[in-house]
Design an enzyme around this catalytic site. Sequence first.
Site, short mmCIF file in Angstrom:
data_model
loop_
_atom_site.label_atom_id
_atom_site.label_comp_id
_atom_site.label_asym_id
_atom_site.label_seq_id
_atom_site.Cartn_x
_atom_site.Cartn_y
_atom_site.Cartn_z
N TYR A 53 0.84 -1.20 0.00
CA TYR A 53 0.00 0.00 0.00
C TYR A 53 0.88 1.25 0.00
O TYR A 53 1.57 1.54 0.98
CB TYR A 53 -0.91 0.03 1.23
CG TYR A 53 -1.96 -1.06 1.27
CD1 TYR A 53 -2.22 -1.88 0.17
CD2 TYR A 53 -2.71 -1.29 2.42
CE1 TYR A 53 -3.18 -2.87 0.20
CE2 TYR A 53 -3.68 -2.28 2.47
CZ TYR A 53 -3.91 -3.07 1.37
OH TYR A 53 -4.86 -4.05 1.42
N SER A 205 -13.07 -4.39 1.12
CA SER A 205 -13.96 -3.57 0.27
C SER A 205 -15.42 -3.92 0.53
O SER A 205 -16.19 -4.19 -0.38
CB SER A 205 -13.62 -3.73 -1.21
OG SER A 205 -12.61 -2.83 -1.59
N LEU A 207 -17.78 -2.06 1.25
CA LEU A 207 -18.69 -1.07 0.66
C LEU A 207 -18.53 -1.02 -0.86
O LEU A 207 -18.80 0.00 -1.49
CB LEU A 207 -18.45 0.32 1.27
CG LEU A 207 -18.69 0.40 2.78
CD1 LEU A 207 -18.47 1.82 3.28
CD2 LEU A 207 -20.08 -0.09 3.14
N GLY A 210 -16.46 1.63 -2.44
CA GLY A 210 -17.09 2.94 -2.26
C GLY A 210 -18.37 3.12 -3.04
O GLY A 210 -19.14 4.04 -2.76
N LEU A 212 -21.09 1.27 -3.09
CA LEU A 212 -22.31 0.97 -2.33
C LEU A 212 -22.71 2.08 -1.36
O LEU A 212 -23.77 2.00 -0.74
CB LEU A 212 -22.14 -0.35 -1.57
CG LEU A 212 -22.15 -1.61 -2.44
CD1 LEU A 212 -21.69 -2.82 -1.63
CD2 LEU A 212 -23.53 -1.84 -3.03
N GLY A 214 -23.52 4.85 -2.45
CA GLY A 214 -24.46 5.63 -3.25
C GLY A 214 -23.85 6.90 -3.80
O GLY A 214 -24.54 7.70 -4.44
#
Length: 324
Positions: A53, A205, A207, A210, A212, A214
Amino acid sequence: MQPRRSGTSGLTTSPVGLGTMTWGRDTDEHEARALLETFLDAGGSLVDTAGSYGDGAAEETLGALVADLGVRDAVVLSGKSGVRRTADGMRRSAGRGALLDDLDASLARLRTDRLDLWQVQVPDDVTPAAETLSALEIAVRSGRARYVGVSNYSGWATAQLATLAAGAGLPLAATQVEHSLLERGPEREVMPAAAALGLGVIGWSSLGRGVLTGRYRRARPADSRAASAHLRGFVEPYLTDAAARVVEAVATAAEGLGCSCAEVALAWARDAPGKTAAIIGPRTAAQLETVADHVAGEEGKLPEEIRAVLDEVTAPVLGYPERR
């Protein structure tokens, strides 16, 4: 907090983990400090990182913060090794030498003498599983890792290494895979294998990168990952019509429950059968605060009828031989 046990091991973690993929690059030290403090205050413990990372920048940032805040014993530090940048691009290796070299470099950047969970980040196509296992054994025997596992392994590869590890008296504690309402592939074979062999499942991940939340329902915000030159490729696989239909189902559920899309998506991922923890990677403390009540696993459980609907509209396609 309601800690969860990782499989049949003695490792326990918070039901939601904090990912650090953007630390040291998109998330600076000041924002990372706010994230870590908010996460710990909410009852979180699992913090996930990797040497790949930001080419080590995430580990350096995390290590400095943990040392400065004096919270090493409050954190379940999860790291991954086996992927590094070279002159020819990213290289993966599950070989003993590469893994142990990467582990030692990670420990130095993290300013600690051990990881609570150390995982082989990805398998490679040439290293025998027995050699990979030998690296895990050395790490545990030397005290550099308390528990070990794998990440991004297929079902058969997970089962192979887990079986070898159990035979060597060093059972794997966890497997980490991408798992969300937009990626349910691990439910075909990885998660059943983990359940049968006593591994916990940590989902990254949670979500949907990112999506999900919205945030992309109407546009691509200028400050979003989808607008970032180095993160666009990470998000774009989920900016499809099929993914949009899932997001709309999540939005409908959120409207009915009076909460956010992120809360619905996280609750689904956190409480999926067989899951130990769901990792999220907010870039700011403000983003984390929107789901902070869900971190300790004491809030946000989805009504069964809503979970059933979300399960149905996102069910992974099963074929031979999984479907029987």
